[in-house]
Design an enzyme around this catalytic site. Structure first.
Site, PDB file in Angstrom:
ATOM      1  N   SER A   1       0.858  -1.184   0.000  1.00 19.93           N
ATOM      2  CA  SER A   1       0.000   0.000   0.000  1.00 19.93           C
ATOM      3  C   SER A   1       0.891   1.231   0.000  1.00 19.93           C
ATOM      4  O   SER A   1       1.679   1.411  -0.933  1.00 19.93           O
ATOM      5  CB  SER A   1      -0.954  -0.019   1.192  1.00 19.93           C
ATOM      6  OG  SER A   1      -1.870   1.059   1.128  1.00 19.93           O
ATOM      7  N   THR A   2       0.818   2.077   1.024  1.00 17.77           N
ATOM      8  CA  THR A   2       1.587   3.318   1.056  1.00 17.77           C
ATOM      9  C   THR A   2       3.080   3.040   0.921  1.00 17.77           C
ATOM     10  O   THR A   2       3.651   2.283   1.701  1.00 17.77           O
ATOM     11  CB  THR A   2       1.331   4.068   2.378  1.00 17.77           C
ATOM     12  OG1 THR A   2      -0.074   4.159   2.589  1.00 17.77           O
ATOM     13  CG2 THR A   2       1.939   5.451   2.337  1.00 17.77           C
TER      14      THR A   2
ATOM     15  N   HIS B   1      -2.671  -1.070  -3.342  1.00 20.07           N
ATOM     16  CA  HIS B   1      -3.787  -0.144  -3.159  1.00 20.07           C
ATOM     17  C   HIS B   1      -3.559   1.085  -4.037  1.00 20.07           C
ATOM     18  O   HIS B   1      -2.661   1.888  -3.776  1.00 20.07           O
ATOM     19  CB  HIS B   1      -3.901   0.288  -1.697  1.00 20.07           C
ATOM     20  CG  HIS B   1      -4.184  -0.839  -0.759  1.00 20.07           C
ATOM     21  ND1 HIS B   1      -3.933  -0.775   0.595  1.00 20.07           N
ATOM     22  CD2 HIS B   1      -4.705  -2.077  -0.970  1.00 20.07           C
ATOM     23  CE1 HIS B   1      -4.298  -1.907   1.175  1.00 20.07           C
ATOM     24  NE2 HIS B   1      -4.757  -2.721   0.240  1.00 20.07           N
TER      25      HIS B   1
ATOM     26  N   MET C   1      -0.045   1.121   5.032  1.00 23.60           N
ATOM     27  CA  MET C   1      -0.814   1.485   6.219  1.00 23.60           C
ATOM     28  C   MET C   1      -1.931   0.479   6.455  1.00 23.60           C
ATOM     29  O   MET C   1      -2.502  -0.052   5.510  1.00 23.60           O
ATOM     30  CB  MET C   1      -1.399   2.892   6.021  1.00 23.60           C
ATOM     31  CG  MET C   1      -2.076   3.479   7.234  1.00 23.60           C
ATOM     32  SD  MET C   1      -2.673   5.168   6.906  1.00 23.60           S
ATOM     33  CE  MET C   1      -1.111   6.002   6.588  1.00 23.60           C
TER      34      MET C   1
ATOM     35  N   ASP D   1      -4.430  -4.721   5.976  1.00 28.97           N
ATOM     36  CA  ASP D   1      -4.832  -5.548   4.846  1.00 28.97           C
ATOM     37  C   ASP D   1      -3.693  -6.490   4.461  1.00 28.97           C
ATOM     38  O   ASP D   1      -2.550  -6.068   4.295  1.00 28.97           O
ATOM     39  CB  ASP D   1      -5.205  -4.664   3.655  1.00 28.97           C
ATOM     40  CG  ASP D   1      -5.808  -5.456   2.506  1.00 28.97           C
ATOM     41  OD1 ASP D   1      -6.515  -6.453   2.781  1.00 28.97           O
ATOM     42  OD2 ASP D   1      -5.593  -5.077   1.343  1.00 28.97           O
TER      43      ASP D   1
END
Length: 238
Positions: free
Chosen positions: A50-51, A76, A170, A173
């Site tokens: 993600s991030t 993401h 973050m 997930d």
């Protein structure tokens, strides 16, 4: 001298409307967990991020050899960016990188990026080959694509033939899905805190006991190559 207009006291004292927060759903809303023996043919790599993941994925995928087993990726990212992201990675990597297409058969030396509008699932062809199945169902952990969904799909159909990696991001997930992969016999790597932009997703996986190894980002490509040689008997370059 201008004066502020009088305020309506009833309006001023009226409570603000409550913010609507979407529920954080689990992978159960997309596909059930299967606990039987997975029957997929050949090795599979699965990566979630993600991030900070766009750069982390570049480092990992650029370090993989052309004959690496198929790679599935959930990052993401909004749907308008995933295709151009895949094309950019393709220009930088020895392996082929593309946005995943529903129904296509996974091929060695290719990484498949989940489109920003769909969860990436897997099905088995009659000969045991892995095929992509895209699903536009509910967000899971408020994400679509969800790493948890992809990892569960890999656990269901690949099991011990899978090596999974959870990278910077973050939230949580992917943590439960990685645990399911480990319970199905997969081998799992998590990015370490020092090299993460956000040590959220890897931390949650580590806390659950889902990671077999915790590595710096730059050490992951070489470790994946070694694991592919050991677990899948592939003669990849060192």
């Amino acid at each position: 001298m201008m004066q502020n207009p009088p305020q309506d006291k009833n309006k001023r004292d009226r409570p603000l409307p409550a913010l609507e927060v979407s529920p954080s759903l689990s992978a159960d809303v997309i596909l059930p967990r299967q606990t039987g023996r997975a029957q997929g043919r050949g090795g599979l790599l699965a990566m979630g991020s993600s991030t900070g993941g766009t750069e982390a994925l570049r480092v990992v995928l650029a370090g993989l050899a052309r004959d690496t087993p198929p790679v599935i990726v959930s990052q993401h990212m909004p749907e308008m960016f995933t295709r151009s992201f895949a094309e950019r990675l393709d220009s930088l990597c020895a392996i082929h990188v593309k946005e995943a297409v529903d129904g296509e058969v996974l091929r060695p030396g290719t990484a498949y990026i989940a489109p920003g509008h769909s969860h990436l699932l897997l099905r088995l062809a009659p000969d045991g080959a892995y095929t992509v199945s895209l699903n536009q169902g509910h967000p899971v952990n408020r994400h679509r694509p969800s790493v948890d969904v992809m990892f569960r799909a890999a656990a269901n159909v690949a099991g011990s033939n899978c090596i999974a990696v959870i990278l910077t991001g973050m939230g949580r997930d992917g943590a439960e899905g990685m645990l399911e992969l480990k319970q199905a016999g997969a081998y799992n790597l998590a990015q370490d805190e020092k090299s993460c932009v956000v040590f959220g997703m890897p931390r949650e996986a580590i806390l659950r006991g889902a990671a077999d190894e915790v590595l710096a980002l730059t050490d992951i490509p070489a470790r994946l190559t070694a694991l592919c040689r050991q677990r899948f008997n592939l003669r990849l370059p060192c």
